[in-house]
Write a protein that holds these residues in place. Structure first.
Motif, PDB file in Angstrom:
ATOM      1  N   GLU B  82      37.377  36.023  38.429  1.00  0.00           N
ATOM      2  CA  GLU B  82      37.201  37.482  38.396  1.00  0.00           C
ATOM      3  C   GLU B  82      37.422  38.050  36.991  1.00  0.00           C
ATOM      4  O   GLU B  82      36.656  38.901  36.519  1.00  0.00           O
ATOM      5  CB  GLU B  82      38.199  38.101  39.375  1.00  0.00           C
ATOM      6  CG  GLU B  82      37.832  39.489  39.824  1.00  0.00           C
ATOM      7  CD  GLU B  82      38.874  40.045  40.787  1.00  0.00           C
ATOM      8  OE1 GLU B  82      39.201  41.221  40.662  1.00  0.00           O
ATOM      9  OE2 GLU B  82      39.361  39.269  41.645  1.00  0.00           O
ATOM     10  N   GLN B  83      38.452  37.569  36.309  1.00  0.00           N
ATOM     11  CA  GLN B  83      38.753  38.071  34.962  1.00  0.00           C
ATOM     12  C   GLN B  83      37.692  37.654  33.953  1.00  0.00           C
ATOM     13  O   GLN B  83      37.327  38.416  33.060  1.00  0.00           O
ATOM     14  CB  GLN B  83      40.142  37.581  34.511  1.00  0.00           C
ATOM     15  CG  GLN B  83      41.292  38.216  35.254  1.00  0.00           C
ATOM     16  CD  GLN B  83      41.285  39.735  35.113  1.00  0.00           C
ATOM     17  OE1 GLN B  83      41.150  40.273  34.008  1.00  0.00           O
ATOM     18  NE2 GLN B  83      41.392  40.420  36.233  1.00  0.00           N
ATOM     19  N   GLU B  85      34.538  36.946  34.654  1.00  0.00           N
ATOM     20  CA  GLU B  85      33.316  37.708  34.956  1.00  0.00           C
ATOM     21  C   GLU B  85      33.400  39.131  34.421  1.00  0.00           C
ATOM     22  O   GLU B  85      32.417  39.670  33.923  1.00  0.00           O
ATOM     23  CB  GLU B  85      33.104  37.772  36.482  1.00  0.00           C
ATOM     24  CG  GLU B  85      32.500  36.503  37.054  1.00  0.00           C
ATOM     25  CD  GLU B  85      32.121  36.665  38.527  1.00  0.00           C
ATOM     26  OE1 GLU B  85      32.968  37.136  39.307  1.00  0.00           O
ATOM     27  OE2 GLU B  85      30.975  36.325  38.877  1.00  0.00           O
ATOM     28  N   LYS B  86      34.588  39.727  34.537  1.00  0.00           N
ATOM     29  CA  LYS B  86      34.740  41.129  34.141  1.00  0.00           C
ATOM     30  C   LYS B  86      34.895  41.284  32.629  1.00  0.00           C
ATOM     31  O   LYS B  86      34.247  42.126  32.012  1.00  0.00           O
ATOM     32  CB  LYS B  86      35.988  41.692  34.846  1.00  0.00           C
ATOM     33  CG  LYS B  86      36.107  43.202  34.794  1.00  0.00           C
ATOM     34  CD  LYS B  86      37.247  43.676  35.700  1.00  0.00           C
ATOM     35  CE  LYS B  86      38.288  44.369  34.839  1.00  0.00           C
ATOM     36  NZ  LYS B  86      39.594  44.443  35.470  1.00  0.00           N
ATOM     37  N   ARG B  87      35.731  40.445  32.022  1.00  0.00           N
ATOM     38  CA  ARG B  87      36.065  40.649  30.600  1.00  0.00           C
ATOM     39  C   ARG B  87      35.229  39.791  29.656  1.00  0.00           C
ATOM     40  O   ARG B  87      35.086  40.101  28.485  1.00  0.00           O
ATOM     41  CB  ARG B  87      37.558  40.359  30.381  1.00  0.00           C
ATOM     42  CG  ARG B  87      38.439  41.416  31.046  1.00  0.00           C
ATOM     43  CD  ARG B  87      39.810  40.888  31.369  1.00  0.00           C
ATOM     44  NE  ARG B  87      40.567  40.472  30.194  1.00  0.00           N
ATOM     45  CZ  ARG B  87      41.743  39.831  30.251  1.00  0.00           C
ATOM     46  NH1 ARG B  87      42.266  39.548  31.442  1.00  0.00           N
ATOM     47  NH2 ARG B  87      42.368  39.474  29.143  1.00  0.00           N
ATOM     48  N   ALA B 223      32.157  42.827  26.549  1.00  0.00           N
ATOM     49  CA  ALA B 223      31.648  42.957  27.916  1.00  0.00           C
ATOM     50  C   ALA B 223      30.586  44.055  28.050  1.00  0.00           C
ATOM     51  O   ALA B 223      29.820  44.064  29.010  1.00  0.00           O
ATOM     52  CB  ALA B 223      32.800  43.218  28.883  1.00  0.00           C
TER      53      ALA B 223
END
Lengths: 178, 332
Positions: B82-83, B85-87, B223
């Motif tokens: 998750e991190q 993918e997001k950052r 990002a």
């Protein structure tokens, strides 16, 4: 000079010991005595008589050897059995279930592959189906484009791809036109 | 495959010691590249030290606001973290552009760094190859060299590094943590892989007996403006002919304040030219500016016949990736 000198110089090291490997295969605990260089694929086919898993390229390029290790799809030709000590392996033979009346219930993907005629020669099919089970476990595919991309590790030389995608999208309830 | 002995230690120190005291020992993690090369007799280790049980399996925040990727986290778990993918969507995208889902489920972050070239002459033990057998010559320079390098080559070797992940790591200025008998040290991605020179047998600067423990991502993940463009012979599951990782920082008024551009498939290591990236700082995004920068990045590129198309392909790929990262062109 003797022409065999190179050979005789090399063969001085004793072969390493075989080791005991414990694997849970399709729900059954199995103990095998294997040389370390036995791949998981060879262990399944040659030592457990589970020949549903196919050897295609033996180099991780075709996906025919795909099995599930703890629910995740991998190429069984590119891992050593000894590296999977304690793991739970599911092969194509382990997907169907048998109910209390001893009736075999195929996995929904197996049914769908038959319904959609998703194979010709059938050699890649066990790998395709195991890979599709892994794909469903991953939960990442939302469209048929996603299915095509995330099934790209399984080659079908007969070219049954359209029917394979149809079969998988039906089971995943994904719109065929997406 | 040759015969070999096998151990599976639980502790990092034990693994490093074991590798150091045994002749021709190698670490094995995912095994996707090493076992393939062993089946071809390109690699013939006498001992495999299985590191899969070492405690290097997590992705953690760093005190500096970045992320520390454990060496044994799989490529799939990293790309879908998750991190990440997001950052660091650039890294996520680059990983997912590589290999197949099955291979990404096996391959580890540490192992990805150590991938060896896919040069056909390196793989074929009947052929000359200075990387596989120093001094035997290079079959590719005057041979079939469609997939080979156009930048940073030498008379000894024109092999490329095959990784997608490493191209993104290079753009992100990641840092590799290694551990050895003499202690721990860090290697910036810029210095991790090397150019072939006259010692192409060395892919990287890791010393014998050292173990990669983690890859550290700095806080800056680009990002908002990023692109990973991969061009290859089929739509999926093929190595890059050319790939481009781009990260841009763009002000509210549209001025570019920082640019990172790394190329894959063109050199012995992920290729960057920081002085070319500097040309973008202070500029507004436009195709014309991007074309000038692309010319500058591939300045000095040299084709060897079959791969000469890569020079123009790389130029156009850089422009297109920059157009995508700056949102002047939609990603199709």
């Amino acid at each position: 000079m003797q022409s065999t000198s190179i050979l005789s110089a090399e063969v001085t090291v004793a072969l390493p010991e075989k080791s005991l490997v414990t694997l849970t295969i399709n729900g059954e605990k199995k103990q095998l005595e294997l040389a370390p260089w036995t791949t998981l694929l060879d262990a399944l086919r040659e030592y457990l008589d589970l020949t549903g898993t196919k050897k295609g390229c033996d180099h991780g390029q075709c996906g025919a050897c795909t099995v599930l290790v703890d629910g995740k799809r991998i190429n069984s030709c590119l891992t050593l059995a000894v590296m999977k000590e304690g793991a739970s392996i599911t092969t194509i033979e382990g997907l169907a279930t048998v109910d209390e009346n001893a009736t075999v219930q195929l996995h929904p993907l197996q049914d769908a592959f038959i319904q959609h005629d998703a194979y010709q020669c059938g050699y890649c099919t066990p790998g395709q189906i195991c890979s599709a089970v892994g794909l469903m476990n991953e939960g990442r595919a939302k469209t048929t484009d996603d299915i095509r991309e995330l099934m790209s590790g399984n080659i079908c030389r007969c070219g049954a791809y359209p029917h394979i995608v149809d079969a998988i999208s039906e089971v995943m309830q994904i719109d065929k036109n997406s | 495959m040759n015969s070999f002995s096998y151990v599976r230690p639980d502790e990092i120190d034990v693994a490093i010691d074991d590798l150091s005291v045994h002749h021709a020992a190698k670490f094995i993690a995912g095994g996707t590249n090493l076992l393939d090369l062993m089946k071809e007799n390109v690699e013939r280790p006498a001992r495999l030290v299985d590191i899969n049980r070492l405690p290097l399996q997590t992705i953690d925040d760093t005190a500096e606001g970045g992320l520390r990727l454990g060496a044994l986290v799989t490529n799939a778990d990293t790309a879908y973290n998750e991190q990440v993918e997001k950052r660091y969507p650039l890294l996520s995208q680059a990983i997912l552009a590589g290999a197949s889902p099955q291979l990404r489920n096996m391959a580890t972050n540490g192992g990805n760094l150590f991938q060896r070239t896919r040069c056909y002459y390196f793989y074929d033990t009947d052929m000359p190859c200075n990387k596989r057998k120093p001094g035997s010559g290079c079959g590719a320079i005057n041979g079939y060299n469609r997939i080979h390098a156009i930048l940073g080559t030498s008379d000894s070797c024109i092999a490329t590094h095959p990784s997608d992940m490493c191209v993104a790591l290079r753009a992100l200025d990641a840092v590799v943590h290694v551990s050895g008998r003499l202690g721990e040290r860090t290697i910036p991605m810029a210095d991790f892989h090397r150019l072939p020179g006259n010692t192409p047998q060395y892919d990287n600067t890791v010393q014998p007996g050292e173990l990669v423990t983690a890859i550290e991502l700095p806080a800056k993940g680009f990002a908002d403006h990023y692109a990973y463009l991969k061009l290859r012979d089929r739509a999926s599951y093929a190595f890059a002919l050319v790939s481009v990782a781009v990260g841009l920082d763009i002000n509210n008024d549209g001025t570019i304040t920082e640019a990172r551009i790394a190329l894959g498939g063109v050199a012995h290591k992920p290729w960057r030219r920081p002085e070319s990236e500097e040309q973008l700082v202070g500029q507004s995004a436009s195709k014309e500016v991007f074309q000038l920068v692309a010319d500058s990045i591939i300045d000095g590129a040299k084709g060897y016949g079959h791969n000469t198309f890569k020079v123009e392909l790389a130029r156009r790929a850089i422009v297109r990736a920059l157009m995508q990262a700056s949102k002047l062109e939609k990603i199709s």
